[in-house]
Motif scaffolding. Structure first.
Motif, PDB file in Angstrom:
ATOM      1  N   PHE A 152      -0.425  11.263   4.135  1.00 57.47           N
ATOM      2  CA  PHE A 152      -1.106  10.988   2.870  1.00 57.47           C
ATOM      3  C   PHE A 152      -0.249  11.593   1.753  1.00 57.47           C
ATOM      4  N   GLU A 153       0.455  10.743   1.025  1.00 57.47           N
ATOM      5  CA  GLU A 153       1.413  11.207   0.024  1.00 57.47           C
ATOM      6  C   GLU A 153       1.004  10.687  -1.357  1.00 57.47           C
ATOM      7  N   LEU A 159     -10.462   9.775  -8.104  1.00 59.22           N
ATOM      8  CA  LEU A 159      -9.530   8.874  -7.439  1.00 59.22           C
ATOM      9  C   LEU A 159      -8.870   9.499  -6.206  1.00 59.22           C
ATOM     10  N   LYS A 160      -8.259  10.658  -6.367  1.00 60.32           N
ATOM     11  CA  LYS A 160      -7.515  11.250  -5.250  1.00 60.32           C
ATOM     12  C   LYS A 160      -8.438  11.574  -4.082  1.00 60.32           C
ATOM     13  N   THR A 171       0.221   1.906  -1.920  1.00 58.30           N
ATOM     14  CA  THR A 171       1.167   1.380  -0.936  1.00 58.30           C
ATOM     15  C   THR A 171       0.823   1.913   0.442  1.00 58.30           C
ATOM     16  N   VAL A 172       0.729   1.017   1.405  1.00 55.39           N
ATOM     17  CA  VAL A 172       0.550   1.396   2.809  1.00 55.39           C
ATOM     18  C   VAL A 172       1.810   0.947   3.539  1.00 55.39           C
ATOM     19  N   ALA A 196       0.035   6.546  -3.547  1.00 60.10           N
ATOM     20  CA  ALA A 196      -0.657   5.954  -4.695  1.00 60.10           C
ATOM     21  C   ALA A 196      -0.176   6.614  -5.979  1.00 60.10           C
ATOM     22  N   LYS A 197      -0.193   5.831  -7.043  1.00 61.30           N
ATOM     23  CA  LYS A 197       0.180   6.350  -8.360  1.00 61.30           C
ATOM     24  C   LYS A 197      -0.408   5.442  -9.438  1.00 61.30           C
ATOM     25  N   ILE A 198      -0.472   5.981 -10.656  1.00 63.17           N
ATOM     26  CA  ILE A 198      -0.888   5.185 -11.813  1.00 63.17           C
ATOM     27  C   ILE A 198       0.369   4.622 -12.453  1.00 63.17           C
ATOM     28  N   TYR A 199       0.415   3.296 -12.588  1.00 62.92           N
ATOM     29  CA  TYR A 199       1.621   2.649 -13.104  1.00 62.92           C
ATOM     30  C   TYR A 199       1.213   1.573 -14.109  1.00 62.92           C
TER      31      TYR A 199
END
Length: 497
Positions: free
Chosen positions: A197-198, A173-174, A249-250, A239-242
């Motif tokens: 890129f965060e 993914l990353k 998010t952009v 980006a994150k897993i939620y």
């Protein structure tokens, strides 16, 4: 019906009551004085009048209620019908607009080939002046812009006509998100935009996802953010897993979106009424494509924006975590990302040095290629490319191409054909060729302004043919021809062994 039933019951009750009163009057004792009898008759008549008036009032009231109910029913029916007609008219207008743009998009791809193809050859000239280089660069950038617009229209049409097929694959993914992000670094640097890129995800996190659509969704959002950002603005991807979903998010620090327009931006062909945004161009399809893809993946997308404070697009996509690595699966930092820009329409290939140049010694050994296309300019352009390395035959449609094949005057080694042609199109010609024992082994390369035809063409080709989407360049066509003939020759040698 209920009103009529009530009226009938009232009339019956009235008649029964009248009969009872008459019987009472008849059965009155004879000894009653005539005066008393007259009084009794008057009372009965008054009672009859009162009941009659009551009955008339009841009937009138019921009729009035029924009339009001019917009026309300017809008003509501007409309103619903008018609303349905309006919806149908809007749908038809949208369909007409889509069909118009679709036809324009298809028609653009052939002239774009005839512009970008010769332009690629002209740009290789080392003796170009600075002014000539600037002119060629201007021609290329605007031509490629038209190609991107055409591709967007074709993509929207395809999304609207077909049910989206989801093809999951195992990806890191990353790394995948970083590769998509990195594809726009040059553009951000050129525009002096702080590009970040965060993504705080585990480097070893693998998921099963629709990689191609993930690339297009994130790529379009990044491209859109950079498009509306100016010098010293910021664009960040997080980006994150939620809750078992991937949240991307952009965010940009650009001009923001008016609250009145935030519900409209995902509609097809919608463009901001703001003059500053209108001048950036486009046909208003990018976010519509993103929304269609997100919906097809059973996800969601929303926008958060304030004027002067920037905009954030938040995408939620369902994902499946994957930790069952296969030994034969490989994925490296050099993996190719298909970004949604003009690069996807180019084929960066080396010069075809392996193909022999035309000369007297090998003239008889050159393969023969039949080129079939109803556009004279396109036919001449293809033949000019192939002439140095092949014997070239021309045909203006599939019927004429078959006549050349069946004449037996030439041994054709390869067919390069358009799909959409009068009299007999490329698919009809292919169907006939595959049924003829003496012709079915001839490989075919299809050229088309319809990229969505590729899966169907590849299926029909039995693994022998190839497909080139317009626009294409010289090296692309030569390389495809060379590879197809090489593949056929290798197959023939194996069959002989």
């Amino acid at each position: 019906m209920d009103s009529l039933r009530i009226i009938d019951q009232a009339i019956i009750s009235y008649d029964i009551e009248e009969d009872k009163n008459e019987q009472l009057l008849i059965q009155s004792k004879p000894e009653l004085k005539s005066k008393e009898r007259r009084q009794q008759i008057q009372i009965l008549e008054q009672s009859r009048k009162i009941r009659t008036l009551s009955l008339i009032g009841l009937i009138s009231g019921l009729l009035l209620i029924s009339a009001i109910a019917l009026l309300i029913y017809f008003l509501l029916s007409n309103r619903a019908q008018a609303k349905n007609q309006l919806i149908e008219q809007e749908y038809q207008l949208d369909q007409m607009k889509s069909d118009l743009f679709l036809n324009i998009a298809h028609e653009l791809r052939t002239p774009m080939t005839l512009i970008l193809g010769p332009l690629s050859e002209l740009e290789t000239n080392d003796n170009l002046s600075a002014r000539e280089k600037r002119c060629f660069k201007l021609i290329r950038s605007n031509s490629e812009r038209l190609v991107v617009m055409a591709d967007e229209i074709l993509q929207v049409s395809k999304l609207g006509q077909e049910k989206m097929v989801v093809s999951l694959e195992r990806i890191p993914l990353k790394l995948t998100l970083h590769q998509i992000w990195a594809g726009y670094q040059t553009l951000a640097d050129k525009r002096l935009i702080a590009y970040k890129f965060e993504v705080a995800l585990d480097q070893d996190l693998w998921i099963k996802a629709e990689k191609v659509k993930l690339e297009k969704i994130l790529g379009e959002l990044i491209s859109n953010a950079l498009k509306y950002s100016e010098k010293n603005d910021q664009v960040a991807v997080t980006a994150k897993i939620y809750n078992g979903q991937l949240e991307i998010t952009v965010k940009d620090s650009g001009p923001g979106i008016d609250p009145a327009e935030q519900q409209q931006i995902f509609k097809r062909y919608y463009q901001s009424s703001k003059a500053g945004k209108r001048k950036l161009g486009g046909v208003g399809l990018g976010l519509s494509i993103v929304k269609s893809m997100v919906d097809g993946l059973e996800g969601s997308i929303r926008v958060e924006s304030e004027l002067g404070e920037g905009t954030s697009f938040i995408v939620l996509l369902p994902i499946t975590l994957s930790d069952d690595a296969s030994d034969d699966e490989t994925y490296s930092n050099s993996s190719t990302i298909n970004l949604p820009d003009v690069q996807s329409n180019k084929e960066h290939t080396p010069t075809i040095a392996a193909l022999s140049k035309r000369n007297e010694e090998d003239d008889l050994n050159r393969p023969t290629v039949l080129v079939v296309d109803d556009q004279v300019d396109m036919l001449d352009f293809i033949c000019d490319i192939l002439y140095e390395d092949y014997h070239v035959l021309k045909a203006m449609n599939g019927k004429r191409g078959l006549e050349i094949l069946l004449s037996g005057a030439y041994r054709v080694d390869l067919i390069v054909s358009d799909i959409m042609m009068p009299e007999m199109d490329g698919l009809e010609m292919l169907d006939y060729i595959k049924k003829q024992e003496e012709l079915k082994s001839i490989p075919i390369i299809f050229l088309s302004a319809f990229p969505e035809d590729e899966p169907r063409i590849i299926t029909l080709s039995e693994g022998i043919n190839d497909f080139i989407s317009k626009p294409f360049n010289r090296n692309s066509l030569l390389l495809r021809c060379h590879k197809v003939l090489l593949r056929v020759n290798e197959k023939s040698i194996k069959d002989m062994v």
